[in-house]
Design a protein around this motif. Structure first.
Motif, PDB file in Angstrom:
ATOM      1  N   ASN A 125      -4.283  -7.178  -3.516  1.00  0.00           N
ATOM      2  CA  ASN A 125      -4.075  -6.030  -2.305  1.00  0.00           C
ATOM      3  C   ASN A 125      -4.966  -5.331  -2.762  1.00  0.00           C
ATOM      4  OD1 ASN A 125      -0.541  -7.107  -3.669  1.00  0.00           O
ATOM      5  ND2 ASN A 125      -1.138  -7.418  -1.111  1.00  0.00           N
ATOM      6  N   GLN A 134      -1.515  -7.662  -7.721  1.00  0.00           N
ATOM      7  CA  GLN A 134      -1.323  -6.487  -6.614  1.00  0.00           C
ATOM      8  C   GLN A 134      -3.189  -6.786  -6.832  1.00  0.00           C
ATOM      9  OE1 GLN A 134       1.070  -3.398  -7.197  1.00  0.00           O
ATOM     10  NE2 GLN A 134       2.125  -4.582  -8.284  1.00  0.00           N
ATOM     11  N   SER A 160     -11.748  -5.062  -9.783  1.00  0.00           N
ATOM     12  CA  SER A 160     -10.350  -5.897  -9.499  1.00  0.00           C
ATOM     13  C   SER A 160     -11.342  -7.077  -9.960  1.00  0.00           C
ATOM     14  CB  SER A 160     -10.205  -5.586  -7.894  1.00  0.00           C
ATOM     15  OG  SER A 160      -9.524  -4.168  -8.182  1.00  0.00           O
ATOM     16  N   ARG A 175       2.055   5.155  -6.916  1.00  0.00           N
ATOM     17  CA  ARG A 175       3.334   3.411  -6.990  1.00  0.00           C
ATOM     18  C   ARG A 175       3.083   3.127  -4.753  1.00  0.00           C
ATOM     19  NH1 ARG A 175       2.157  -1.386  -8.008  1.00  0.00           N
ATOM     20  NH2 ARG A 175       3.450  -1.551  -8.106  1.00  0.00           N
ATOM     21  N   ASP A 226      -5.387  -2.825   1.067  1.00  0.00           N
ATOM     22  CA  ASP A 226      -3.993  -2.324   0.889  1.00  0.00           C
ATOM     23  C   ASP A 226      -4.163  -1.170  -0.552  1.00  0.00           C
ATOM     24  OD1 ASP A 226      -3.734  -3.914   2.842  1.00  0.00           O
ATOM     25  OD2 ASP A 226      -2.913  -5.933   2.305  1.00  0.00           O
ATOM     26  N   MET A 227      -4.671  -1.392  -1.202  1.00  0.00           N
ATOM     27  CA  MET A 227      -3.826  -0.700  -2.488  1.00  0.00           C
ATOM     28  C   MET A 227      -5.355  -0.239  -2.838  1.00  0.00           C
ATOM     29  SD  MET A 227      -1.157  -2.177  -3.788  1.00  0.00           S
ATOM     30  CE  MET A 227      -0.384  -1.029  -5.751  1.00  0.00           C
ATOM     31  N   LYS A 232       3.298  -9.447  -6.456  1.00  0.00           N
ATOM     32  CA  LYS A 232       3.895  -9.048  -8.164  1.00  0.00           C
ATOM     33  C   LYS A 232       3.853 -10.488  -8.875  1.00  0.00           C
ATOM     34  CE  LYS A 232       5.766  -5.052  -9.529  1.00  0.00           C
ATOM     35  NZ  LYS A 232       7.105  -4.401  -9.093  1.00  0.00           N
ATOM     36  N   TYR A 245       6.720 -11.189  -3.580  1.00  0.00           N
ATOM     37  CA  TYR A 245       6.829 -10.486  -2.219  1.00  0.00           C
ATOM     38  C   TYR A 245       7.767  -9.907  -1.520  1.00  0.00           C
ATOM     39  CZ  TYR A 245       3.398 -14.449  -2.605  1.00  0.00           C
ATOM     40  OH  TYR A 245       2.890 -15.462  -3.058  1.00  0.00           O
ATOM     41  N   ARG A 256       5.921  -3.458   1.504  1.00  0.00           N
ATOM     42  CA  ARG A 256       5.503  -1.521   0.918  1.00  0.00           C
ATOM     43  C   ARG A 256       4.347  -0.573   1.878  1.00  0.00           C
ATOM     44  NH1 ARG A 256       6.602  -1.314  -4.973  1.00  0.00           N
ATOM     45  NH2 ARG A 256       8.035  -3.601  -4.513  1.00  0.00           N
ATOM     46  N   GLU A 277       2.076  -6.141 -12.773  1.00  0.00           N
ATOM     47  CA  GLU A 277       1.283  -5.868 -11.544  1.00  0.00           C
ATOM     48  C   GLU A 277      -0.179  -6.568 -11.040  1.00  0.00           C
ATOM     49  OE1 GLU A 277       3.117  -3.469 -10.694  1.00  0.00           O
ATOM     50  OE2 GLU A 277       3.999  -1.850 -11.818  1.00  0.00           O
ATOM     51  N   ILE A 322      -2.026   0.280  -8.214  1.00  0.00           N
ATOM     52  CA  ILE A 322      -1.651  -0.561  -9.175  1.00  0.00           C
ATOM     53  C   ILE A 322      -0.878   0.683 -10.724  1.00  0.00           C
ATOM     54  CG2 ILE A 322      -1.706  -2.484 -11.559  1.00  0.00           C
ATOM     55  CD1 ILE A 322      -4.172  -2.978  -9.024  1.00  0.00           C
ATOM     56  N   ILE A 338       3.072  -6.437  -0.584  1.00  0.00           N
ATOM     57  CA  ILE A 338       2.720  -6.588  -1.958  1.00  0.00           C
ATOM     58  C   ILE A 338       3.105  -7.259  -2.960  1.00  0.00           C
ATOM     59  CG2 ILE A 338       4.976  -5.452  -3.167  1.00  0.00           C
ATOM     60  CD1 ILE A 338       3.501  -3.209  -4.883  1.00  0.00           C
TER      61      ILE A 338
END
Length: 212
Positions: free
Chosen positions: A122, A119, A35, A134, A127-128, A79, A64, A67, A116, A161, A77
Motif C-alpha cells: 500500500n 501494507q 518499503s 492508522r 495509498d499509505m 494485511k 483485504y 479503509r 502489517e 503502517i 488495505i
C-alpha cells in the motif's frame, strides 16, 4: 496558517500547517525506498506466515478491507490475516487487546506487528505512508463522529503502517485516546518525530514490548 480543530466538543487543537512541499516529496521518496527494501528483506518472513496462517485457521493468509485514506479517499488495505474468516459475522467491531476473534498465530503477528507487513505494498502504491494515523473504515468514522467530533481530522494526512498512537498503546487505546495521539502527531510531525516512531516500532517488533 494553522487550522483549529475542536476535539470532543471541548478542546481545540492546532493542526500544524503543511510546512514545505520538499518535506512531503522527501517523505514520499523515503516511503518508497524503505518499503521496497523492507519487502525484499522480509519476504522470507511473509512467505513463512503465508504457510502458517492457513494451517492455524482455514482461509487465505491475506486480509483485504476497504479503509479511508488521505482526505477520505477509500483504498483496499492488505494485511496478514490475524482473525478467523468469520470474525465479523455479527457486524464490524473495533479491535481490542486480547480480542477473542484472534487466532493463535494471529496473536503473535499482531504483537510483533508482522501482520502489517503486506501494507508495504500500500505504501509503494501511494495509498499509505510508513508513518501516520492508522487507517480506519468509513463505518467507524461515522460511528465515532457521533460522540467524538473531530475524529475525521485524522484524514488530514496520509495514513501509516505505524504511528504515534500505535507506539503509545496500539490496540489498548480508546477511540478518544487514539484521536489525541494522532492529532498530536499531525500537529508536531517532522522527520525527527518520524524517526522516533520508527525506532520505537522496531523495539516493539523485536521485543514485543513498547505498547501499553
Amino acid at each position: 496558517m494553522e487550522s483549529k480543530v475542536r476535539v470532543d466538543g471541548q478542546e481545540e487543537i492546532l493542526l500544524k500547517p503543511l510546512s514545505t512541499s520538499s518535506y512531503f516529496h522527501i517523505k514520499r521518496a523515503m516511503d518508497f525506498i524503505i518499503s521496497f527494501l523492507l519487502l525484499l528483506l522480509l519476504s522470507p518472513v511473509l512467505f513463512l506466515f503465508c504457510i502458517l496462517i492457513p494451517l492455524d485457521s482455514t482461509g487465505s493468509p491475506f486480509f483485504y478491507q476497504q479503509r479511508l485514506g488521505l482526505d477520505g479517499k477509500p483504498f483496499q488495505i492488505i494485511k496478514l490475516r490475524s482473525m478467523g474468516i468469520d470474525a465479523e459475522k455479527n457486524g464490524p467491531k473495533w479491535a481490542s487487546q486480547n480480542d477473542p476473534r484472534v487466532t493463535r498465530i494471529g496473536a503473535f503477528i499482531r504483537k510483533t506487528r508482522i501482520d502489517e507487513l503486506p501494507q508495504l505494498i500500500n505504501v509503494l502504491k501511494g495509498d499509505m505512508s510508513l508513518i501516520g494515523p492508522r487507517p480506519e473504515r468509513e463505518y467507524f468514522y461515522k460511528e465515532f463522529e457521533t460522540f467524538l467530533p473531530g475524529f475525521k481530522n485524522r484524514l488530514y494526512v496520509k495514513p501509516g503502517i505505524t504511528g504515534w498512537a500505535q507506539v503509545n498503546g496500539g490496540y489498548d487505546l480508546t477511540p478518544k485516546e487514539k484521536l489525541h495521539f494522532d492529532l498530536y502527531y499531525i500537529r508536531h510531525r517532522s522527520f525527527t518525530m518520524e524517526l522516533k516512531i520508527f525506532l520505537r516500532t522496531l523495539t516493539i517488533v523485536f521485543t514485543g514490548n513498547g505498547a501499553r
